[in-house]
Write a protein that holds these residues in place. Structure first.
Motif, PDB file in Angstrom:
ATOM      1  N   ALA A  24      56.109 -59.916   9.807  1.00 64.33           N
ATOM      2  CA  ALA A  24      55.111 -59.008   9.247  1.00 64.33           C
ATOM      3  C   ALA A  24      54.907 -59.286   7.767  1.00 64.33           C
ATOM      4  O   ALA A  24      55.824 -59.699   7.074  1.00 64.33           O
ATOM      5  CB  ALA A  24      55.576 -57.579   9.458  1.00 64.33           C
ATOM      6  N   ARG A  25      53.672 -59.043   7.305  1.00 63.08           N
ATOM      7  CA  ARG A  25      53.349 -59.198   5.894  1.00 63.08           C
ATOM      8  C   ARG A  25      52.601 -57.954   5.423  1.00 63.08           C
ATOM      9  O   ARG A  25      51.722 -57.449   6.122  1.00 63.08           O
ATOM     10  CB  ARG A  25      52.495 -60.439   5.669  1.00 63.08           C
ATOM     11  N   LEU A 118      51.014 -34.704  -6.398  1.00 65.10           N
ATOM     12  CA  LEU A 118      51.184 -35.246  -5.047  1.00 65.10           C
ATOM     13  C   LEU A 118      52.665 -35.152  -4.703  1.00 65.10           C
ATOM     14  O   LEU A 118      53.500 -35.728  -5.398  1.00 65.10           O
ATOM     15  CB  LEU A 118      50.713 -36.697  -5.018  1.00 65.10           C
ATOM     16  N   ARG A 119      52.997 -34.414  -3.671  1.00 67.19           N
ATOM     17  CA  ARG A 119      54.397 -34.209  -3.300  1.00 67.19           C
ATOM     18  C   ARG A 119      54.739 -35.021  -2.048  1.00 67.19           C
ATOM     19  O   ARG A 119      54.023 -34.966  -1.048  1.00 67.19           O
ATOM     20  CB  ARG A 119      54.647 -32.731  -3.030  1.00 67.19           C
ATOM     21  N   LEU A 120      55.832 -35.773  -2.123  1.00 70.89           N
ATOM     22  CA  LEU A 120      56.301 -36.554  -0.976  1.00 70.89           C
ATOM     23  C   LEU A 120      56.963 -35.605   0.020  1.00 70.89           C
ATOM     24  O   LEU A 120      57.878 -34.873  -0.326  1.00 70.89           O
ATOM     25  CB  LEU A 120      57.314 -37.604  -1.440  1.00 70.89           C
ATOM     26  N   VAL A 121      56.477 -35.597   1.255  1.00 67.30           N
ATOM     27  CA  VAL A 121      57.076 -34.734   2.275  1.00 67.30           C
ATOM     28  C   VAL A 121      57.803 -35.535   3.342  1.00 67.30           C
ATOM     29  O   VAL A 121      58.609 -34.983   4.087  1.00 67.30           O
ATOM     30  CB  VAL A 121      56.040 -33.786   2.930  1.00 67.30           C
ATOM     31  N   GLU A 122      57.516 -36.829   3.432  1.00 66.19           N
ATOM     32  CA  GLU A 122      58.215 -37.670   4.413  1.00 66.19           C
ATOM     33  C   GLU A 122      58.307 -39.098   3.883  1.00 66.19           C
ATOM     34  O   GLU A 122      57.299 -39.723   3.591  1.00 66.19           O
ATOM     35  CB  GLU A 122      57.468 -37.668   5.742  1.00 66.19           C
ATOM     36  N   LEU A 123      59.548 -39.564   3.738  1.00 64.81           N
ATOM     37  CA  LEU A 123      59.812 -40.946   3.335  1.00 64.81           C
ATOM     38  C   LEU A 123      60.389 -41.644   4.553  1.00 64.81           C
ATOM     39  O   LEU A 123      61.519 -41.369   4.955  1.00 64.81           O
ATOM     40  CB  LEU A 123      60.797 -40.995   2.162  1.00 64.81           C
ATOM     41  N   GLY A 124      59.591 -42.500   5.161  1.00 67.10           N
ATOM     42  CA  GLY A 124      60.012 -43.171   6.381  1.00 67.10           C
ATOM     43  C   GLY A 124      61.071 -44.228   6.136  1.00 67.10           C
ATOM     44  O   GLY A 124      61.417 -44.547   4.994  1.00 67.10           O
ATOM     45  N   GLU A 125      61.562 -44.769   7.217  1.00 65.77           N
ATOM     46  CA  GLU A 125      62.576 -45.834   7.156  1.00 65.77           C
ATOM     47  C   GLU A 125      61.995 -47.076   6.496  1.00 65.77           C
ATOM     48  O   GLU A 125      60.820 -47.387   6.649  1.00 65.77           O
ATOM     49  CB  GLU A 125      63.057 -46.151   8.567  1.00 65.77           C
ATOM     50  N   PHE A 126      62.828 -47.797   5.768  1.00 65.24           N
ATOM     51  CA  PHE A 126      62.439 -49.033   5.080  1.00 65.24           C
ATOM     52  C   PHE A 126      62.596 -50.189   6.062  1.00 65.24           C
ATOM     53  O   PHE A 126      63.702 -50.507   6.493  1.00 65.24           O
ATOM     54  CB  PHE A 126      63.339 -49.248   3.852  1.00 65.24           C
ATOM     55  N   TYR A 127      61.492 -50.819   6.448  1.00 56.20           N
ATOM     56  CA  TYR A 127      61.490 -51.928   7.379  1.00 56.20           C
ATOM     57  C   TYR A 127      61.356 -53.243   6.621  1.00 56.20           C
ATOM     58  O   TYR A 127      60.423 -53.399   5.831  1.00 56.20           O
ATOM     59  CB  TYR A 127      60.348 -51.788   8.401  1.00 56.20           C
ATOM     60  N   ASN A 128      62.253 -54.169   6.870  1.00 56.26           N
ATOM     61  CA  ASN A 128      62.227 -55.479   6.211  1.00 56.26           C
ATOM     62  C   ASN A 128      60.996 -56.268   6.627  1.00 56.26           C
ATOM     63  O   ASN A 128      60.562 -56.195   7.779  1.00 56.26           O
ATOM     64  CB  ASN A 128      63.476 -56.284   6.541  1.00 56.26           C
ATOM     65  N   MET A 129      60.462 -57.023   5.678  1.00 59.93           N
ATOM     66  CA  MET A 129      59.343 -57.914   5.942  1.00 59.93           C
ATOM     67  C   MET A 129      59.351 -59.022   4.898  1.00 59.93           C
ATOM     68  O   MET A 129      60.172 -59.021   3.994  1.00 59.93           O
ATOM     69  CB  MET A 129      58.009 -57.155   5.924  1.00 59.93           C
ATOM     70  N   GLU A 130      58.449 -59.957   5.031  1.00 64.06           N
ATOM     71  CA  GLU A 130      58.345 -61.067   4.092  1.00 64.06           C
ATOM     72  C   GLU A 130      58.055 -60.546   2.693  1.00 64.06           C
ATOM     73  O   GLU A 130      57.268 -59.632   2.516  1.00 64.06           O
ATOM     74  CB  GLU A 130      57.189 -62.004   4.478  1.00 64.06           C
ATOM     75  N   CYS A 131      58.686 -61.167   1.692  1.00 62.57           N
ATOM     76  CA  CYS A 131      58.383 -60.821   0.302  1.00 62.57           C
ATOM     77  C   CYS A 131      57.045 -61.433  -0.094  1.00 62.57           C
ATOM     78  O   CYS A 131      56.697 -62.513   0.343  1.00 62.57           O
ATOM     79  CB  CYS A 131      59.480 -61.339  -0.620  1.00 62.57           C
ATOM     80  N   GLU A 132      56.303 -60.723  -0.916  1.00 61.75           N
ATOM     81  CA  GLU A 132      55.000 -61.217  -1.374  1.00 61.75           C
ATOM     82  C   GLU A 132      54.954 -61.250  -2.883  1.00 61.75           C
ATOM     83  O   GLU A 132      55.519 -60.489  -3.568  1.00 61.75           O
ATOM     84  CB  GLU A 132      53.910 -60.307  -0.826  1.00 61.75           C
TER      85      GLU A 132
END
Length: 132
Positions: A24-25, A118-132
């Protein structure tokens, strides 16, 4: 033995090709619309939250992926807030890169405008992908 070795080589080549094909990119994520100020506010809120819970990630890019704001109404039908979804690209201290899906909220004010906060209400899981 020769046949077993050949099978292993073919399987490794297939696995490497499949991995490269499915990598993924971030640049391939389609944004719905662009609002640089809103995206920047999302980055600030996510980085503040990540630091407070000692996450390894530091977010540097944001894309709005909601088609529009989603409104939240109370039991009387009055709108009290609105939500937006973003994909945030980040890097870790050890050089990995990835993306997290985040949901942000803006409170509706008494004069029928929305808070600039702007308030963060959900921080999802960090999914690894290609660095850009």
């Amino acid at each position: 033995m020769k046949r077993l070795l050949m099978t292993a080589v073919v399987m490794c080549a297939f696995a490497m090709g499949a991995y490269a094909q499915n990598s993924a990119r971030y640049r391939d994520i389609k944004r719905s619309w662009r609002d640089p100020e809103l995206e920047y506010s999302g980055l600030v809120a996510a980085n503040k939250k990540a630091a407070s819970i000692r996450c390894q990630e530091h977010y540097i890019l944001a894309k709005i992926v909601s088609d529009d704001w989603e409104v939240l109404a109370n039991e009387d039908g009055n709108i009290v807030a609105r939500y937006i979804h973003m994909e945030l690209y980040g890097e870790t201290r050890d050089g990995r890169c990835g993306v997290a899906h985040c949901v942000f909220r803006q409170k509706r004010m008494g004069d029928e405008t929305y808070s600039s906060h702007l308030r963060l209400v959900e921080l999802g899981e960090f999914y690894n992908m290609e660095c850009e």
